[in-house]
Design an enzyme around this catalytic site. Structure first.
Site, PDB file in Angstrom:
ATOM      1  N   SER A 101      16.294  74.015  41.461  1.00 45.74           N
ATOM      2  CA  SER A 101      15.524  73.195  40.509  1.00 45.74           C
ATOM      3  C   SER A 101      15.126  71.869  41.148  1.00 45.74           C
ATOM      4  O   SER A 101      14.683  70.947  40.465  1.00 45.74           O
ATOM      5  CB  SER A 101      16.341  72.937  39.235  1.00 45.74           C
ATOM      6  N   HIS A 116     -17.777  74.035   7.537  1.00 44.02           N
ATOM      7  CA  HIS A 116     -18.284  75.235   8.234  1.00 44.02           C
ATOM      8  C   HIS A 116     -19.312  74.850   9.311  1.00 44.02           C
ATOM      9  O   HIS A 116     -20.203  75.649   9.611  1.00 44.02           O
ATOM     10  CB  HIS A 116     -18.921  76.236   7.258  1.00 44.02           C
ATOM     11  N   GLU A 173     -14.236  68.543  27.826  1.00 53.07           N
ATOM     12  CA  GLU A 173     -14.014  69.994  27.951  1.00 53.07           C
ATOM     13  C   GLU A 173     -12.642  70.285  28.547  1.00 53.07           C
ATOM     14  O   GLU A 173     -11.923  71.176  28.097  1.00 53.07           O
ATOM     15  CB  GLU A 173     -15.078  70.619  28.851  1.00 53.07           C
TER      16      GLU A 173
HETATM   17  N1  ARG Z   1      19.922  72.832  37.634  1.00 58.84           N
HETATM   18  C1  ARG Z   1      20.695  73.150  36.483  1.00 58.84           C
HETATM   19  C2  ARG Z   1      19.787  73.099  35.205  1.00 58.84           C
HETATM   20  O1  ARG Z   1      18.712  72.568  35.293  1.00 58.84           O
HETATM   21  C3  ARG Z   1      21.809  72.179  36.333  1.00 58.84           C
HETATM   22  C4  ARG Z   1      23.007  72.741  35.649  1.00 58.84           C
HETATM   23  C5  ARG Z   1      23.644  73.769  36.516  1.00 58.84           C
HETATM   24  N2  ARG Z   1      24.790  74.329  35.895  1.00 58.84           N
HETATM   25  C6  ARG Z   1      25.315  75.505  36.273  1.00 58.84           C
HETATM   26  N3  ARG Z   1      26.346  75.904  35.603  1.00 58.84           N
HETATM   27  N4  ARG Z   1      24.809  76.207  37.227  1.00 58.84           N
HETATM   28  O2  ARG Z   1      20.162  73.584  34.192  1.00 58.84           O
END
Ligand code: ARG
Length: 489
Positions: free
Chosen positions: A24, A155, A289
């Site tokens: 992430s 309308h 747009e």
């Molecule tokens: N990157 C994870 C999220 O956005 C953080 C929490 C991760 N927790 C875990 N138990 N793997 O949710």
């Protein structure tokens, strides 16, 4: 294996594809600052509760300050998320003996939930500020147009005369509901899950209230399982963003229509227009747009979020990570659209002459003519509706004589014999007197509009004060936290 997360339980590193699939880190850029503050507040509390020593606390805070300064670029992006990557950087800087104690009494589950709420409230505050500017811009523009006639539509057909102010304030009032929806959502975003740990809280004697307060939250969430596993606050905000975008896209649609040769009511400033690569004469309302198009992006994010959360068992599931990018995207697109619309409305050229001329086209005064027959000749509205409807087949400006001839056919008598006069007919056919007669609350009569605008400005300044107070509470808390960190080092 040097990975501080995997080294115990797992014996192999993930491959590149698995890393990319599960990481992430990209979306976590959004919560980098939040994470540093959350770490600071948690560390101070751990020391106060004597869970870690003052000395270790000072080392950790020193490291966190350095991480804050050097920024996210110094973090190891091969970690699965910002939380573990930041902790690893801390350990690199100050050693594991102190740095390895920061994560006592918490989990990434409560950490990420806290960070998302922290970052999202910032987005809400910026969006609220920008929505206030847009609502104020519309209100100011409306104040200049309480006498500007235009046709009102149902309308998309000419229906009754109204004023440009009345039309603008319809949009402004819808946006005001978006503002109050976001303020209300803010109250449910700005509560702190920290200390819930993985889901069952912790056996360490932590103080959840003190971390919540230091981070500027209005309180701590109660049930630790709910705190880590709920993302209804994201769904709620994404729904509010979607609503805002739908309101904006309706405005955008009108601007596009009104910019056409057929309407020619308005002209977007050149800064908000584009041209064609082949047709040299073209001036296109692309910004409007795109706004209409981007509403699809925001509604799509809402659909993604609500679907990600559907059917998730308690408590934390990794699926939740997938929700974050959608809230970021929808918040940013909504805010950018609001700012763009403010610019467009601020610089809009209004063709008042055309609007005025069009205000009667299509017999928009027909309703007032029927109402006048009811008031002056005492006939039922349904009968007047039939008489005017019959007249409208052949004329848009009936004379008293023409009215009498139709009423004689339908009723067997002339309305002029019942009190309808030439003056009353021409009054009913005049668009400005149509508007002036619509004096009821919420109506377009200039006198009424003036009252509504005064009331609107009063409501806007009350909302503005509320938003500034929300903003100030966060600023104070974070300033205070920074001071405490400096003192503790
Ligand atoms: N990157 C994870 C999220 O956005 C953080 C929490 C991760 N927790 C875990 N138990 N793997 O949710």
């Amino acid at each position: 294996m040097s990975d501080i997360l995997r080294r115990g339980r797992l014996s192999k590193n993930p491959g590149e594809e698995m890393r990319a699939y599960t990481s992430s880190m990209e979306a976590d850029k959004w919560i980098f600052e939040a994470d540093v503050y959350v770490d600071m507040a948690h560390t101070l509390m751990l020391s106060e509760q004597e869970i870690i020593s003052a000395e270790d606390c000072s080392k950790i805070l020193f490291g966190l300050l350095q991480i804050k300064e050097e920024g996210m670029d110094m973090l190891d992006f091969s970690y699965e998320d910002i939380h573990i990557s930041l902790e690893s950087r801390l350990i690199d800087l100050i050693g594991e003996e102190a740095g390895g104690r920061m994560h006592s009494g918490r989990s990434r589950n409560d950490e990420v939930a806290t960070c998302i709420r922290f970052a999202l409230r910032g987005e809400l505050l910026s969006l609220l500020e920008d929505l206030m500017k847009l609502d104020t811009t519309l209100t100011t523009l409306a104040s200049e147009h309480i006498h500007t006639l235009m046709p009102g539509f149902t309308h998309l057909q000419h229906a009754q005369p109204t004023t440009f102010a009345h039309h603008l304030m319809a949009h402004a009032d819808a946006l005001e509901r978006d503002i109050s929806r976001l303020i209300s959502a803010y109250g449910r975003v700005n509560i702190c899950p920290l200390g819930s740990a993985a889901f069952a809280s912790t056996g360490f004697p932590i103080n959840r209230y003190v971390t919540a307060e230091r981070l500027g939250f209005s309180g701590a969430m109660t049930n630790s399982m709910d705190a880590v596993s709920s993302r209804d606050f994201l769904i709620e905000c994404a729904a509010a963003f979607s609503n805002t975008m739908i309101n904006l896209s309706r405005m955008a649609e009108e601007l596009i229509l009104w910019s056409s040769q057929e309407f020619n009511f308005v002209e977007l400033d050149d800064t908000y227009a584009s041209t064609s690569s082949i047709m040299p004469q073209k001036k296109n309302p692309d910004t409007a747009e795109l706004m209409r198009g981007k509403s699809g992006t925001v509604v799509g994010a809402f659909a993604a979020l609500i679907t990600i959360c559907k059917g998730l068992p308690l408590s934390y599931n990794r699926d939740l990570q997938e929700a974050t990018p959608h809230i970021i995207k929808s918040a940013h697109v909504t805010d950018a659209s609001v700012r763009m619309m403010t610019g467009i409305m601020d610089t809009l050229a209004v063709n008042t002459g055309i609007m005025d001329a069009q205000s009667v086209a299509g017999f928009t005064t027909a309703t007032e003519l029927a109402d006048t027959m009811v008031r002056d000749a005492g006939i039922p509205f349904r009968t007047a509706h039939q008489i005017v409807g019959t007249l409208s087949r052949t004329t848009t400006t009936p004379t008293l004589q023409e009215i009498d001839s139709v009423s004689s056919e339908i009723l067997g008598f002339k309305l002029s014999d019942k009190g309808l006069t030439e003056a009353a007919v021409s009054g009913a056919l005049d668009p400005m007197s149509n508007v002036e007669r619509r004096l009821v609350v919420g109506g377009p009569a200039p006198i009424q509009m003036r009252d509504d605008l005064t009331e609107k400005k009063r409501r806007l300044s009350a909302l503005q004060k509320q938003i500034w107070d929300m903003d100030l509470a966060i600023e104070r808390a974070l300033d205070n936290l920074e001071e405490e960190v400096k003192k503790a080092i």
